[in-house]
Structure formats: C-alpha cells, structure tokens
Design a protein around this motif. Structure first.
Motif, mmCIF file in Angstrom:
data_model
loop_
_atom_site.group_PDB
_atom_site.id
_atom_site.type_symbol
_atom_site.label_atom_id
_atom_site.label_comp_id
_atom_site.label_asym_id
_atom_site.label_seq_id
_atom_site.Cartn_x
_atom_site.Cartn_y
_atom_site.Cartn_z
ATOM 1 N N CYS A 205 43.452 75.431 45.053
ATOM 2 C CA CYS A 205 43.556 74.084 45.593
ATOM 3 C C CYS A 205 43.959 74.124 47.067
ATOM 4 N N LEU A 206 43.180 73.473 47.885
ATOM 5 C CA LEU A 206 43.453 73.442 49.322
ATOM 6 C C LEU A 206 43.999 72.072 49.708
ATOM 7 N N VAL A 207 45.203 72.031 50.210
ATOM 8 C CA VAL A 207 45.755 70.746 50.633
ATOM 9 C C VAL A 207 46.598 70.901 51.894
ATOM 10 N N THR A 208 46.361 70.040 52.829
ATOM 11 C CA THR A 208 47.251 70.017 53.991
ATOM 12 C C THR A 208 48.585 69.425 53.570
ATOM 13 N N HIS A 209 49.637 69.701 54.334
ATOM 14 C CA HIS A 209 50.988 69.362 53.901
ATOM 15 C C HIS A 209 51.181 67.866 53.631
ATOM 16 N N ASP A 210 50.386 67.034 54.340
ATOM 17 C CA ASP A 210 50.602 65.594 54.184
ATOM 18 C C ASP A 210 50.186 65.075 52.816
ATOM 19 N N LYS A 211 49.499 65.907 52.063
ATOM 20 C CA LYS A 211 49.072 65.470 50.740
ATOM 21 C C LYS A 211 50.119 65.778 49.669
ATOM 22 N N LEU A 212 51.043 66.661 49.998
ATOM 23 C CA LEU A 212 52.017 67.100 48.996
ATOM 24 C C LEU A 212 52.937 65.964 48.593
ATOM 25 N N GLY A 213 53.108 65.822 47.311
ATOM 26 C CA GLY A 213 54.017 64.800 46.807
ATOM 27 C C GLY A 213 53.350 63.463 46.597
ATOM 28 N N SER A 214 52.199 63.266 47.197
ATOM 29 C CA SER A 214 51.544 61.967 47.002
ATOM 30 C C SER A 214 50.610 62.010 45.814
ATOM 31 N N GLU A 215 50.447 60.871 45.215
ATOM 32 C CA GLU A 215 49.622 60.784 44.019
ATOM 33 C C GLU A 215 48.586 59.694 44.214
ATOM 34 N N MET A 216 47.380 59.991 43.865
ATOM 35 C CA MET A 216 46.337 58.991 43.998
ATOM 36 C C MET A 216 45.815 58.573 42.638
ATOM 37 N N PHE A 217 44.994 57.596 42.687
ATOM 38 C CA PHE A 217 44.533 56.919 41.475
ATOM 39 C C PHE A 217 44.053 57.832 40.348
ATOM 40 N N ALA A 218 43.087 58.661 40.679
ATOM 41 C CA ALA A 218 42.434 59.404 39.600
ATOM 42 C C ALA A 218 42.860 60.869 39.590
ATOM 43 N N GLN A 224 49.237 72.473 35.970
ATOM 44 C CA GLN A 224 49.254 73.713 35.195
ATOM 45 C C GLN A 224 47.919 74.443 35.248
ATOM 46 N N GLU A 225 46.892 73.717 35.507
ATOM 47 C CA GLU A 225 45.580 74.351 35.501
ATOM 48 C C GLU A 225 45.146 74.859 36.870
ATOM 49 N N VAL A 226 46.025 74.665 37.832
ATOM 50 C CA VAL A 226 45.737 75.194 39.159
ATOM 51 C C VAL A 226 46.314 76.591 39.266
ATOM 52 N N ASP A 227 45.531 77.521 39.721
ATOM 53 C CA ASP A 227 46.022 78.893 39.821
ATOM 54 C C ASP A 227 46.710 79.158 41.140
ATOM 55 N N VAL A 228 46.077 78.704 42.211
ATOM 56 C CA VAL A 228 46.648 78.957 43.532
ATOM 57 C C VAL A 228 46.621 77.677 44.349
ATOM 58 N N ILE A 229 47.702 77.417 45.062
ATOM 59 C CA ILE A 229 47.742 76.266 45.962
ATOM 60 C C ILE A 229 47.914 76.788 47.383
ATOM 61 N N LEU A 230 47.034 76.350 48.249
ATOM 62 C CA LEU A 230 47.127 76.759 49.647
ATOM 63 C C LEU A 230 47.528 75.554 50.485
ATOM 64 N N THR A 231 48.556 75.705 51.256
ATOM 65 C CA THR A 231 48.944 74.611 52.142
ATOM 66 C C THR A 231 49.456 75.189 53.453
ATOM 67 N N ASP A 232 49.826 74.308 54.391
ATOM 68 C CA ASP A 232 50.230 74.827 55.702
ATOM 69 C C ASP A 232 51.743 74.801 55.881
#
Lengths: 262, 262
Positions: A205-218, A224-232
DNA sequence: CAACTTCCTTCGTGATTTTGCATTTTTTTA
DNA sequence: TAAAAAAATGCAAAATCACGAAGGAAGTTG
C-alpha cells in the motif's frame, strides 16, 4: 445534507466523470441550482475546480482521479517519488503486478524496473498507453467501461481480475487507518481494488503521510490484509505505531535518502 | 460541452498534431465553425496558438511535443474520409457498435455522431483514449494483453466480446474478395474481428478500393456474413459485381459528393 | 423561554454569456 | 481577375449567472 458533504460529493463526481453539470448536480443532490453554484464558487476559490457556464471542470488541486489532463504531465512531489521508487523495488523478475489508476501509480511508472521482464495489469488506459512501448513489460488492460477520467472500474473489470493471479497488488487510497483499513471515496473503485488485492499474493500500500489516520467512505480492505505499507518521513509516529501493531510492515521512506539509494 | 473543455481539446489536438483545422474541429466537437473561431480567438489572445486562415498553429505557450503515433492516423485520404463518414452514418441512437484498431477506424473518429448517445466497444487503447471525453459516447475497452501498437487481440479479448451483443460491427481488413471473404494478415486479429462480427446484428465492412480482390492470410469471415460493404469510387466495376452477386450490399462512396451530403 | 444572531437556502429579477445564423468583408486559390 | 473559402460583424434566442430580499433552522444569550 451539509454544505461540506455536498461539496465532497461534487468533487467526487468531478474526479469520476471529469466534468459536472450544475443543473444535474442540483437535481441529484436535491438542492437549488443557486446552492450548487455557491458550492462551485467556494470550490473554485480553493482551487479544486474551474467553473464554466453550466458546470465545472477539474482544477489544479484535484489529484485523486488519475491524471486529469492538466496534471497528466505534472511531476510527483519528492515524497511521492520516493514512495513510488521504493514500491517499484518490490517487483521481481517475471512478476505479475497490478497497478491502479491513482496519481501515485502514475508516478511509479518512471521508477519501474527496466532491466528484466515483468507483467503489469492496470485499469487505466492512460497508464496502459504509457507502458505499451516498454519492451520488458507485458501490459494487460482490464476490460470494461472507460470513464472520462481514463479509469475502468465496473463489474466487468472486477470479473476480469477474478480470473487472474497476481504476485503484487499496489494499492493506494484516499485514507488509511488501523481501524478502517485502506479506503477510498467511491464504491466501485474500492471493489475493483479489493478484488485486485484478493487475487494477489502480496499487497503493498502506497500512501503519502497526509492520508494516514483518515478514513474515507468505501473500505477497500482491512489493514490485516495489507502486507507492506509505504509512506514518507512526515508520517506521524503514533499513526505508524498503530499500524505496526496490526502486524503490517510499515516502511518509512525518506525522500532525502531515496536519491542516494538509487 | 463547455467552452473551456472545447478549448482544452483544441489545445490537446494542437499539441498532438501540430496544427488544427477549424472546420474539422467544428465537426468533431459538434459545434458550429463560428464557435470554434471564437474559441481560437480566445486562445490566441492568451498566447496559446496563432490563428491562420482555416485553422491554427501552436503559439508560444504550447510545447509541441513529439508527435504521437496517433498522428499518422489522424488524417485520412479523401476516399478514406468519405468511407468513414458514410459508415458513421449507420450508427443510430443508443446503438452499440464495435470499432477496431485499423487505420480506417481512426479516420472514423472524426465522423462519429455528436448529437445523440451510443456505445462504442473497441480493442484499441488509442481509440479509447480519443473517445473517453466524448459525452455522448459510452466507451468500453476489451480486456487483454496490450501490444505496443495499442491493440488488444488475445484470447481474453475474444472471450470478452463473446459476452456482448452488438448492433453493428465495423470491419476492415487487408483484403476483400468474393471467394475468400474479408481477410487480414495475422491470425489473432482475425479471430477477434470474427468474434465481433458474430455477436453483431449487422456487419459493415470498410475497404478502400485497393483492397478489393486481394486475399490475405487469415480469413475473418466469409463474404456471406457481411451485410454492407463500403468502398470508394475507384473500385473496379467487375469486383463490385462479383461482390454483389454474393448478396452483399455494396455502397460506392464518392469523395466529391461526400462533402455535399453533409 | 423568548429574542437575537448566524448561517444556509430559495426565489425573483435583471444582467451576462454563449451560441448559431445571416450578411458583409477579407483572404486564398486557380 | 473571378470564384471559393474563411473571417468578421451584427443580431436574436436560450441558457446561465449574479444579486438582493425573504424564509427558516439551529444555536446562543439574557
């Protein structure tokens, strides 16, 4: 419905369709054209869209949809590039990977391996067009209805993905939290990505830091099903900690160092 | 279509093709030449282009990048244009049509109806990209492996088509003879087109006169399964006669007159 | 609990924009 | 130079927009 919700809905439609009609928005959102126009004015002031007579088209700040024509050629930020580069490093020889239609995926294209063969499956014709000439990459396009934004994300596309087995699914999303998992704004994009994740051995999963902690609709998939999270490197420590407690491997990429690794 | 969108489309084409013709723009964007001229004036005032008699060339603010591969398809001969225009005339409101990835199909794009809705299924990402912004067209892309040429023609694509029902299949081929039917150079393209023809109620074949009588390696379908054949005025009479004897309707398009019909 | 404030929305009216058509002028081409 | 094509100009119809006034919901304050 609050003004904020409405405006969010307007942006969502803008991302999906590439354009919105004021009158149609008024009707489908159940408010007067006046109210819509005010919303559009507000959104234009923030740079999210550009008003036209009869509606609006995407502005410079509308990022999520894949590559609004204006953004198409723009370069990713340093953080995005660093994340994309790291992600591309996971691709092995003769792997089969899914690359979606988000902005970060687009940034990835410049970082993909060139010295060995692998296969890319994508739901974006823009990305497909960019990849088709690469000699070391086999490109597959999912079938289905093409949206104005260049994305394919309908039931046909989901069905297409179900028939495949992938090594890696590169996910992105509008939100990522330990509780809600990876999420995005629209339902069908979420389903498509979920399917891609389900048929893949590994989910990165690739996410810039501003996405962390936020939750969207869908929700696309639970964490648990994510193996690796990449962020800055600007990612808040506590969020990272929460994610790590779920068992996910979190890799923080430093844009500064990323250049040296190359 | 908003003025803003139109102007962006004009600039896009300017970038791709290095120049634009006012009349062609008016036709393919579905507005009057007057409106196009006004758009060009506005864009010229902003420095994006320089107007000429009949069209415009890039201005100082438009990087005229490397010509995209699409360019070579963009301009057809008079005969091709006439055939394409006639073919496009067969499309009815809310029809579902297959448009392949041959040169003549590209030429068709500028002649497609703009005033009513219909659905296009294509196996070319280049065509899909060109069509995705048209608001009166629903575009579907077949799934499968994308070749460097921008064409998709593998077993997956064939399978995709089998699940559809079409109103019209627009065929082209490298050869067309009464005996051998419509044929092309490569096997999988033939199979894909055959499948498209099989799931379509009507098959309309577009061929320039030089293809008549010639036969190529892989047969797409026998002539009996073609409903309409469109060709240009240079077609030899005897060939036409042979084709007509098979029961096919042969329409000879005159490039001269084609302009007047519009 | 009533009066007040604030924000949001709708409605009515006049202004503006956009577009296409007809006519005249200019440019191109043979 | 004449005919054809394209451009400019003026105009009218339709759609859209802007602005002010009024209604109403939610919250605040005394």
């Amino acid at each position: 419905m609050f003004a904020e919700e409405r405006q969010q809905a307007i942006l969502q439609r803008l991302r999906e369709e590439g354009r919105v009609l004021a009158k149609a928005l008024a009707e489908s959102l159940g408010v007067s054209a006046d109210t819509i126009r005010r919303d559009l004015i507000a959104l234009e002031k923030k740079g999210f869209l550009k008003r036209t007579h009869g509606g609006a088209i995407p502005g410079k700040k509308v990022r999520s949809g894949p590559l609004s024509p204006a953004l198409r050629y723009s370069e990713g930020s340093a953080a995005e590039k660093a994340i994309a580069k790291k992600a591309a490093g996971f691709i092995g020889r003769d792997d089969t990977v899914f690359i979606g239609s988000a902005r970060l995926h687009y940034v990835m294209l410049d970082e993909l391996p060139t010295s060995y063969h692998f296969t890319v499956v994508t739901n974006s014709t823009v990305i497909a067009e960019k990849l088709k000439a690469r000699e070391n990459i086999d490109t597959y396009v999912v079938g289905g209805r093409l949206r104005p934004s260049g994305t394919i994300a309908d039931a046909i596309a989901v069905d297409f993905l179900r028939g495949l087995r992938l090594d890696i699914c590169f996910l992105t999303g509008g939100g990522l939290s330990a509780e809600h998992g990876v999420s995005t704004a629209t339902g069908d994009v979420a389903v498509l990505h979920r399917t891609a994740a389900e048929v893949a051995r590994r989910v990165i999963c690739l996410v810039t830091h501003d996405k962390l902690g936020s939750e969207m609709f869908a929700r696309i998939i639970p964490i648990q099903e994510v193996d690796v999270i990449l962020t800055d490197a600007d990612a808040p420590e506590d969020e990272i900690q929460l994610l790590r407690e779920t068992g996910a491997e979190v890799i923080v990429v430093d844009p500064e160092k990323a250049g040296l690794e190359a």
